[in-house]
Design a protein around this motif. Structure first.
Motif, PDB file in Angstrom:
ATOM      1  N   VAL A  63      51.970  75.223  25.223  1.00  0.00           N
ATOM      2  CA  VAL A  63      51.438  74.844  23.810  1.00  0.00           C
ATOM      3  C   VAL A  63      52.755  74.575  22.965  1.00  0.00           C
ATOM      4  CG1 VAL A  63      51.449  77.148  22.864  1.00  0.00           C
ATOM      5  CG2 VAL A  63      49.948  75.255  21.886  1.00  0.00           C
ATOM      6  N   GLU A  64      53.938  75.317  23.295  1.00  0.00           N
ATOM      7  CA  GLU A  64      55.159  75.002  22.544  1.00  0.00           C
ATOM      8  C   GLU A  64      55.679  73.492  22.665  1.00  0.00           C
ATOM      9  OE1 GLU A  64      55.239  79.460  23.873  1.00  0.00           O
ATOM     10  OE2 GLU A  64      54.640  77.361  24.648  1.00  0.00           O
ATOM     11  N   THR A  70      45.768  60.504  22.359  1.00  0.00           N
ATOM     12  CA  THR A  70      44.335  60.575  22.128  1.00  0.00           C
ATOM     13  C   THR A  70      43.861  62.070  22.257  1.00  0.00           C
ATOM     14  OG1 THR A  70      44.021  58.317  22.673  1.00  0.00           O
ATOM     15  CG2 THR A  70      42.078  59.871  22.771  1.00  0.00           C
ATOM     16  N   ALA A  71      44.655  62.759  23.337  1.00  0.00           N
ATOM     17  CA  ALA A  71      44.089  64.185  23.804  1.00  0.00           C
ATOM     18  C   ALA A  71      44.841  65.217  24.072  1.00  0.00           C
ATOM     19  CB  ALA A  71      43.142  63.910  24.930  1.00  0.00           C
ATOM     20  N   LEU A  72      44.706  66.291  23.716  1.00  0.00           N
ATOM     21  CA  LEU A  72      45.743  67.589  23.934  1.00  0.00           C
ATOM     22  C   LEU A  72      45.015  68.441  24.770  1.00  0.00           C
ATOM     23  CD1 LEU A  72      47.160  67.717  20.518  1.00  0.00           C
ATOM     24  CD2 LEU A  72      48.146  66.516  22.411  1.00  0.00           C
ATOM     25  N   TYR A  73      45.621  68.985  26.081  1.00  0.00           N
ATOM     26  CA  TYR A  73      45.030  69.861  26.620  1.00  0.00           C
ATOM     27  C   TYR A  73      46.047  71.021  27.180  1.00  0.00           C
ATOM     28  CZ  TYR A  73      40.327  67.265  26.904  1.00  0.00           C
ATOM     29  OH  TYR A  73      39.423  66.608  26.633  1.00  0.00           O
ATOM     30  N   PRO A  74      46.472  71.956  26.184  1.00  0.00           N
ATOM     31  CA  PRO A  74      47.591  72.898  27.137  1.00  0.00           C
ATOM     32  C   PRO A  74      47.037  73.794  27.851  1.00  0.00           C
ATOM     33  CG  PRO A  74      47.114  73.395  24.627  1.00  0.00           C
ATOM     34  CD  PRO A  74      46.057  72.214  24.867  1.00  0.00           C
ATOM     35  N   ASN A  75      47.766  74.293  28.432  1.00  0.00           N
ATOM     36  CA  ASN A  75      47.462  75.439  29.556  1.00  0.00           C
ATOM     37  C   ASN A  75      47.281  76.779  28.374  1.00  0.00           C
ATOM     38  OD1 ASN A  75      47.407  74.050  31.835  1.00  0.00           O
ATOM     39  ND2 ASN A  75      49.776  74.528  32.251  1.00  0.00           N
ATOM     40  N   ALA A  76      46.882  77.988  29.125  1.00  0.00           N
ATOM     41  CA  ALA A  76      46.715  79.058  28.179  1.00  0.00           C
ATOM     42  C   ALA A  76      48.020  79.639  28.555  1.00  0.00           C
ATOM     43  CB  ALA A  76      45.606  79.956  28.851  1.00  0.00           C
ATOM     44  N   SER A  77      48.821  79.598  29.360  1.00  0.00           N
ATOM     45  CA  SER A  77      50.221  80.211  29.803  1.00  0.00           C
ATOM     46  C   SER A  77      51.045  79.160  29.279  1.00  0.00           C
ATOM     47  CB  SER A  77      50.225  80.765  30.988  1.00  0.00           C
ATOM     48  OG  SER A  77      51.593  81.187  31.366  1.00  0.00           O
ATOM     49  N   SER A  78      52.282  79.567  29.226  1.00  0.00           N
ATOM     50  CA  SER A  78      53.452  78.893  28.707  1.00  0.00           C
ATOM     51  C   SER A  78      54.643  79.096  29.573  1.00  0.00           C
ATOM     52  CB  SER A  78      54.113  79.181  27.401  1.00  0.00           C
ATOM     53  OG  SER A  78      53.350  78.784  26.340  1.00  0.00           O
ATOM     54  N   HIS A  79      54.256  79.691  30.756  1.00  0.00           N
ATOM     55  CA  HIS A  79      55.212  79.879  31.843  1.00  0.00           C
ATOM     56  C   HIS A  79      55.571  78.551  32.676  1.00  0.00           C
ATOM     57  CE1 HIS A  79      56.088  84.109  31.865  1.00  0.00           C
ATOM     58  NE2 HIS A  79      54.723  84.189  31.186  1.00  0.00           N
ATOM     59  N   PRO A  80      56.308  78.385  33.425  1.00  0.00           N
ATOM     60  CA  PRO A  80      56.593  77.082  34.269  1.00  0.00           C
ATOM     61  C   PRO A  80      55.554  76.729  35.090  1.00  0.00           C
ATOM     62  CG  PRO A  80      58.795  78.479  34.070  1.00  0.00           C
ATOM     63  CD  PRO A  80      57.534  79.367  33.448  1.00  0.00           C
ATOM     64  N   GLN A  81      55.326  75.518  35.233  1.00  0.00           N
ATOM     65  CA  GLN A  81      54.081  75.067  36.120  1.00  0.00           C
ATOM     66  C   GLN A  81      54.213  75.394  37.477  1.00  0.00           C
ATOM     67  OE1 GLN A  81      51.908  73.655  34.405  1.00  0.00           O
ATOM     68  NE2 GLN A  81      50.493  73.478  36.000  1.00  0.00           N
ATOM     69  N   LYS A  82      55.398  75.505  38.176  1.00  0.00           N
ATOM     70  CA  LYS A  82      55.493  76.000  39.315  1.00  0.00           C
ATOM     71  C   LYS A  82      54.961  77.473  39.812  1.00  0.00           C
ATOM     72  CE  LYS A  82      58.969  72.800  41.273  1.00  0.00           C
ATOM     73  NZ  LYS A  82      60.195  72.659  41.857  1.00  0.00           N
ATOM     74  N   ILE A  96      46.140  83.631  34.097  1.00  0.00           N
ATOM     75  CA  ILE A  96      46.662  84.019  32.795  1.00  0.00           C
ATOM     76  C   ILE A  96      45.803  83.148  31.793  1.00  0.00           C
ATOM     77  CG2 ILE A  96      48.578  84.186  31.111  1.00  0.00           C
ATOM     78  CD1 ILE A  96      50.482  83.769  33.495  1.00  0.00           C
ATOM     79  N   GLY A  97      45.170  84.142  30.673  1.00  0.00           N
ATOM     80  CA  GLY A  97      44.298  83.613  29.814  1.00  0.00           C
ATOM     81  C   GLY A  97      45.004  83.405  28.483  1.00  0.00           C
ATOM     82  N   VAL A  98      44.387  82.858  27.596  1.00  0.00           N
ATOM     83  CA  VAL A  98      44.855  82.815  26.169  1.00  0.00           C
ATOM     84  C   VAL A  98      44.967  84.003  25.573  1.00  0.00           C
ATOM     85  CG1 VAL A  98      44.514  81.796  24.062  1.00  0.00           C
ATOM     86  CG2 VAL A  98      43.664  80.627  26.100  1.00  0.00           C
ATOM     87  N   ARG A  99      46.217  84.130  25.087  1.00  0.00           N
ATOM     88  CA  ARG A  99      46.746  85.464  24.387  1.00  0.00           C
ATOM     89  C   ARG A  99      46.359  85.541  22.867  1.00  0.00           C
ATOM     90  NH1 ARG A  99      49.698  88.908  27.869  1.00  0.00           N
ATOM     91  NH2 ARG A  99      49.944  87.559  29.674  1.00  0.00           N
ATOM     92  N   SER A 106      52.186  83.129  22.626  1.00  0.00           N
ATOM     93  CA  SER A 106      51.788  83.099  23.900  1.00  0.00           C
ATOM     94  C   SER A 106      52.336  83.969  24.720  1.00  0.00           C
ATOM     95  CB  SER A 106      52.508  81.498  24.220  1.00  0.00           C
ATOM     96  OG  SER A 106      53.689  81.711  24.107  1.00  0.00           O
ATOM     97  N   ASP A 107      52.339  83.797  26.293  1.00  0.00           N
ATOM     98  CA  ASP A 107      52.795  84.886  26.921  1.00  0.00           C
ATOM     99  C   ASP A 107      54.255  84.695  27.168  1.00  0.00           C
ATOM    100  OD1 ASP A 107      52.632  82.544  28.465  1.00  0.00           O
ATOM    101  OD2 ASP A 107      51.486  83.500  29.988  1.00  0.00           O
ATOM    102  N   PHE A 108      54.909  83.798  26.580  1.00  0.00           N
ATOM    103  CA  PHE A 108      56.106  83.370  26.849  1.00  0.00           C
ATOM    104  C   PHE A 108      57.369  83.672  25.849  1.00  0.00           C
ATOM    105  CE2 PHE A 108      60.105  80.843  27.533  1.00  0.00           C
ATOM    106  CZ  PHE A 108      60.470  81.089  28.947  1.00  0.00           C
ATOM    107  N   ARG A 109      56.506  83.553  24.745  1.00  0.00           N
ATOM    108  CA  ARG A 109      57.282  83.930  23.263  1.00  0.00           C
ATOM    109  C   ARG A 109      57.492  85.175  23.178  1.00  0.00           C
ATOM    110  NH1 ARG A 109      54.496  81.965  18.468  1.00  0.00           N
ATOM    111  NH2 ARG A 109      56.316  82.720  17.355  1.00  0.00           N
TER     112      ARG A 109
END
Length: 139
Positions: free
Chosen positions: A38-39, A54-66, A78-81, A132-135
């Motif tokens: 989301v950041e 046109t569209a925004l679909y962030p992940n629930a987690s902000s940790h790196p994709q890998k 990891i769910g939405v905090r 988020s789980d990263f901030r």
């Protein structure tokens, strides 16, 4: 995209859109950001050189994709905090950048998407990044 709004390959969104348009001879005219922290959304949107997403679909987690992919293989999601904050922030982004579709990707549940719908219906908007789980200071 990463938390700074760049594609994982290092390009910015504007460069990627330009490449897509060139390769498809302008057949593609709508773009979205999906499966990202989301950041990184607003920094990415600022770099679109006037092209509307046109569209925004962030992940629930902000940790790196890998890292998220590795956790998913182990069955960890990891769910939405901060569902209310995320919903209100996505509504703010939709209003500010004229985005037509907002939702959630990896880690979003039905209730989280419902919260996005409530934020839109109620006109609830916030400019501040949600927790988020990263901030630092995340719940």
């Amino acid at each position: 995209i990463d938390r700074e709004g760049r594609l994982l390959s290092g390009e910015n969104v504007s460069q990627a859109i330009s490449s897509i348009r060139t390769e498809t001879h302008d057949a593609v005219n709508q773009f979205g950001l999906n499966c990202c922290p989301v950041e990184g959304i607003e920094p990415a949107l600022r770099r679109t050189d006037g092209v509307q997403c046109t569209a925004l679909y962030p992940n629930a987690s902000s940790h790196p994709q890998k890292e998220l992919q590795g956790r998913a293989r182990k069955g960890e999601v990891i769910g939405v905090r901060d569902p209310i904050g995320v919903a209100s922030y996505l509504h703010y982004l939709a209003q500010t950048y004229r985005v037509k579709i907002i939702g959630g990707c990896c880690g979003f549940g039905f209730a989280d998407v419902g919260e996005i719908a409530r934020a839109v219906r109620e006109g609830r908007s916030q400019r501040e990044l949600p927790l988020s789980d990263f901030r630092q200071g995340a719940k």
